[in-house]
Design a protein around this motif. Sequence first.
Motif, mmCIF file in Angstrom:
data_model
loop_
_atom_site.group_PDB
_atom_site.id
_atom_site.type_symbol
_atom_site.label_atom_id
_atom_site.label_comp_id
_atom_site.label_asym_id
_atom_site.label_seq_id
_atom_site.Cartn_x
_atom_site.Cartn_y
_atom_site.Cartn_z
ATOM 1 N N LEU A 108 0.837 -1.207 0.000
ATOM 2 C CA LEU A 108 0.000 0.000 0.000
ATOM 3 C C LEU A 108 0.869 1.253 0.000
ATOM 4 C CD1 LEU A 108 -2.699 1.508 0.278
ATOM 5 C CD2 LEU A 108 -2.584 1.060 2.759
ATOM 6 N N ALA A 109 1.885 1.296 0.862
ATOM 7 C CA ALA A 109 2.789 2.450 0.888
ATOM 8 C C ALA A 109 3.450 2.649 -0.470
ATOM 9 C CB ALA A 109 3.849 2.260 1.975
ATOM 10 N N ALA A 110 3.837 1.545 -1.116
ATOM 11 C CA ALA A 110 4.524 1.646 -2.416
ATOM 12 C C ALA A 110 3.627 2.275 -3.472
ATOM 13 C CB ALA A 110 4.985 0.255 -2.861
ATOM 14 N N ILE A 111 2.339 1.892 -3.519
ATOM 15 C CA ILE A 111 1.483 2.471 -4.571
ATOM 16 C C ILE A 111 1.092 3.911 -4.232
ATOM 17 C CG2 ILE A 111 0.643 0.218 -5.301
ATOM 18 C CD1 ILE A 111 -2.109 1.000 -4.062
ATOM 19 N N MET A 112 1.048 4.256 -2.959
ATOM 20 C CA MET A 112 0.792 5.652 -2.612
ATOM 21 C C MET A 112 1.942 6.534 -3.079
ATOM 22 S SD MET A 112 -0.880 5.027 1.185
ATOM 23 C CE MET A 112 -0.971 6.772 1.653
ATOM 24 N N VAL A 113 3.164 6.094 -2.829
ATOM 25 C CA VAL A 113 4.337 6.845 -3.277
ATOM 26 C C VAL A 113 4.374 6.915 -4.802
ATOM 27 C CG1 VAL A 113 6.867 6.769 -3.377
ATOM 28 C CG2 VAL A 113 5.678 6.373 -1.195
ATOM 29 N N ALA A 114 4.023 5.808 -5.463
ATOM 30 C CA ALA A 114 4.008 5.803 -6.927
ATOM 31 C C ALA A 114 2.931 6.737 -7.471
ATOM 32 C CB ALA A 114 3.785 4.381 -7.435
ATOM 33 N N GLY A 115 1.780 6.778 -6.806
ATOM 34 C CA GLY A 115 0.727 7.695 -7.229
ATOM 35 C C GLY A 115 1.151 9.145 -7.103
ATOM 36 N N ALA A 116 1.828 9.469 -6.006
ATOM 37 C CA ALA A 116 2.333 10.827 -5.820
ATOM 38 C C ALA A 116 3.356 11.182 -6.886
ATOM 39 C CB ALA A 116 2.940 10.966 -4.423
ATOM 40 N N ALA A 117 4.214 10.230 -7.257
ATOM 41 C CA ALA A 117 5.207 10.477 -8.306
ATOM 42 C C ALA A 117 4.522 10.721 -9.647
ATOM 43 C CB ALA A 117 6.162 9.286 -8.404
ATOM 44 N N ALA A 118 3.457 9.955 -9.915
ATOM 45 C CA ALA A 118 2.732 10.134 -11.174
ATOM 46 C C ALA A 118 2.095 11.519 -11.253
ATOM 47 C CB ALA A 118 1.667 9.053 -11.323
ATOM 48 N N ALA A 119 1.574 11.990 -10.117
ATOM 49 C CA ALA A 119 0.984 13.331 -10.094
ATOM 50 C C ALA A 119 2.046 14.397 -10.384
ATOM 51 C CB ALA A 119 0.318 13.576 -8.743
ATOM 52 N N GLY A 122 3.273 14.211 -14.372
ATOM 53 C CA GLY A 122 2.392 14.650 -15.440
ATOM 54 C C GLY A 122 2.422 13.721 -16.633
ATOM 55 N N LEU A 123 2.146 12.438 -16.415
ATOM 56 C CA LEU A 123 2.177 11.444 -17.483
ATOM 57 C C LEU A 123 1.022 11.665 -18.457
ATOM 58 C CD1 LEU A 123 2.884 8.352 -15.202
ATOM 59 C CD2 LEU A 123 4.551 9.771 -16.410
ATOM 60 N N SER A 124 1.090 11.015 -19.593
ATOM 61 C CA SER A 124 0.007 11.150 -20.570
ATOM 62 C C SER A 124 -1.261 10.443 -20.099
ATOM 63 C CB SER A 124 0.449 10.579 -21.919
ATOM 64 O OG SER A 124 1.526 11.317 -22.446
ATOM 65 N N GLY A 125 -1.115 9.243 -19.520
ATOM 66 C CA GLY A 125 -2.264 8.471 -19.063
ATOM 67 C C GLY A 125 -2.500 8.623 -17.579
ATOM 68 N N ASP A 126 -3.725 8.280 -17.147
ATOM 69 C CA ASP A 126 -4.070 8.333 -15.730
ATOM 70 C C ASP A 126 -3.408 7.195 -14.959
ATOM 71 O OD1 ASP A 126 -5.752 10.373 -16.481
ATOM 72 O OD2 ASP A 126 -7.607 9.218 -16.243
ATOM 73 N N VAL A 127 -2.995 7.485 -13.728
ATOM 74 C CA VAL A 127 -2.591 6.457 -12.766
ATOM 75 C C VAL A 127 -3.636 6.464 -11.651
ATOM 76 C CG1 VAL A 127 -0.859 5.728 -11.093
ATOM 77 C CG2 VAL A 127 -0.155 6.585 -13.339
ATOM 78 N N ILE A 128 -4.245 5.318 -11.425
ATOM 79 C CA ILE A 128 -5.398 5.218 -10.526
ATOM 80 C C ILE A 128 -5.014 4.359 -9.327
ATOM 81 C CG2 ILE A 128 -7.826 4.546 -10.364
ATOM 82 C CD1 ILE A 128 -7.660 4.587 -13.582
ATOM 83 N N VAL A 129 -4.849 4.991 -8.190
ATOM 84 C CA VAL A 129 -4.485 4.297 -6.953
ATOM 85 C C VAL A 129 -5.768 3.822 -6.281
ATOM 86 C CG1 VAL A 129 -3.391 4.509 -4.686
ATOM 87 C CG2 VAL A 129 -2.422 5.703 -6.678
ATOM 88 N N THR A 130 -5.888 2.519 -6.071
ATOM 89 C CA THR A 130 -7.078 1.961 -5.426
ATOM 90 C C THR A 130 -6.663 1.251 -4.142
ATOM 91 O OG1 THR A 130 -6.953 -0.095 -6.721
ATOM 92 C CG2 THR A 130 -8.276 1.701 -7.623
ATOM 93 N N ALA A 131 -7.080 1.811 -3.012
ATOM 94 C CA ALA A 131 -6.806 1.238 -1.688
ATOM 95 C C ALA A 131 -8.134 0.730 -1.158
ATOM 96 C CB ALA A 131 -6.211 2.302 -0.768
ATOM 97 N N VAL A 132 -8.319 -0.592 -1.165
ATOM 98 C CA VAL A 132 -9.658 -1.159 -1.030
ATOM 99 C C VAL A 132 -9.872 -1.848 0.319
ATOM 100 C CG1 VAL A 132 -9.925 -1.419 -3.510
ATOM 101 C CG2 VAL A 132 -8.987 -3.314 -2.183
ATOM 102 N N ALA A 133 -11.132 -1.875 0.704
ATOM 103 C CA ALA A 133 -11.558 -2.525 1.947
ATOM 104 C C ALA A 133 -11.859 -4.010 1.713
ATOM 105 C CB ALA A 133 -12.809 -1.819 2.484
ATOM 106 N N ASP A 134 -11.822 -4.763 2.793
ATOM 107 C CA ASP A 134 -12.452 -6.089 2.883
ATOM 108 C C ASP A 134 -11.824 -7.180 2.027
ATOM 109 O OD1 ASP A 134 -14.521 -7.698 4.067
ATOM 110 O OD2 ASP A 134 -15.599 -7.642 2.175
ATOM 111 N N GLU A 135 -10.569 -7.047 1.633
ATOM 112 C CA GLU A 135 -9.950 -8.120 0.861
ATOM 113 C C GLU A 135 -9.844 -9.395 1.667
ATOM 114 O OE1 GLU A 135 -6.684 -10.689 -0.685
ATOM 115 O OE2 GLU A 135 -6.869 -9.716 1.262
#
Length: 374
Positions: A108-119, A122-135
């Motif tokens: 989870l920490a890794a994808i949050m950091v990656a999402g912040a880097a993507a923001a 300014g990449l061409s495509g969207d990066v969508i960080v999904t932190a989900v409940a109840d797995e």
Amino acid sequence: MTTELLAQLVAIDSVNPTLVPGGAGEAQIAAFVADWLRERGLEVTVDEPLPGRPSVVGVARGTGGGASLMLNAHLDTVNVDGMHRPHEPVVRDGRLYGRGAYDMKGGLAAIMVAGAAAARDGLSGDVIVTAVADEEHSSEGVQSVLRRWGADACIVTEPTHLCACVAHKGFVWAQLETRGRAAHGSRADLGVDAIVGMAPALAGIPGLQRRLDAQGHPLLGAASLHASLISGGQELSSYPERCVLEVERRTLPGESAADVERELQELLALAREADPRLTTQLRMGLVREAFQVDPSAGIVATLRAAAAQTLGTEPEIVGHKAWMDAAFIAAAGIPTVVFGPTGEGAHAVEEHVELESVEQVAEVVIETARRFCA
């Protein structure tokens, strides 16, 4: 930054309340994740399919024209029974200890950091960080998210020891029931013992397992069936009218619930053949499909190339025996690969993640996003 963030995540109790009545749930950790992502420029939505069980979706909006990439991790953890201060993270010898450190707040920490880097990038495509409940129970979080968001590919950061996981097993839960005839313990002429009647079905499991062993998967090995729980009878002085056997069948890609149902009906047929006075019933329960993606798929190749550049080695292609939310994401038509950190102790009393590997996962995901979303 990743270590500090991971420690903050582990410090938040997010025990799944469906697994553990009274568990804290995901509300507090979801609020933390939402604020953290929002402060770093992502467009944040809180998705709450069940009261008090939120997921967080943060979008690093692209400039247009590029492919979109979903990043996925779950917020919830299992119980903390037997753990000493499970939500007080301890760093020792390059490892961070605490409930959820390995499964899967490191990812989870890794994808949050990656999402912040993507923001920032300014990449061409969207990066969508999904932190989900109840797995850890019913995966209500990812199912709800997938009804509202899609992407061209996905990386799930469940722990894989820095390998590229392209397949995992599924499972089916079921109940087999035999019914006999209740009678006083002295009336063998009237009683039909439902517990004894289940014995042929139980005895048939090893033979079925031998058939499954002969049809293995190159990455996952053989499918399996085991007897999980058994109950029956009313009291010591009576013939038992009813016996219920609960089983779990771990499945391979390509196997269906209908395949499992046929196998279990064969077991119940053995019980009826041994004692025609018995009646039987099969109740199919929770079904979770297996997952598989072509190892040559674009997201797999892109991630492996990104890892080769950032880590100096291409990740090994592997399969995983346990089930993950990756199956739901792939079933939604999103090519998916699983790539996560190294550690030990998922669901165990002592749990840790290797901090260097969390940093490495973040670096690989960042580089993958730059390549894929360009």
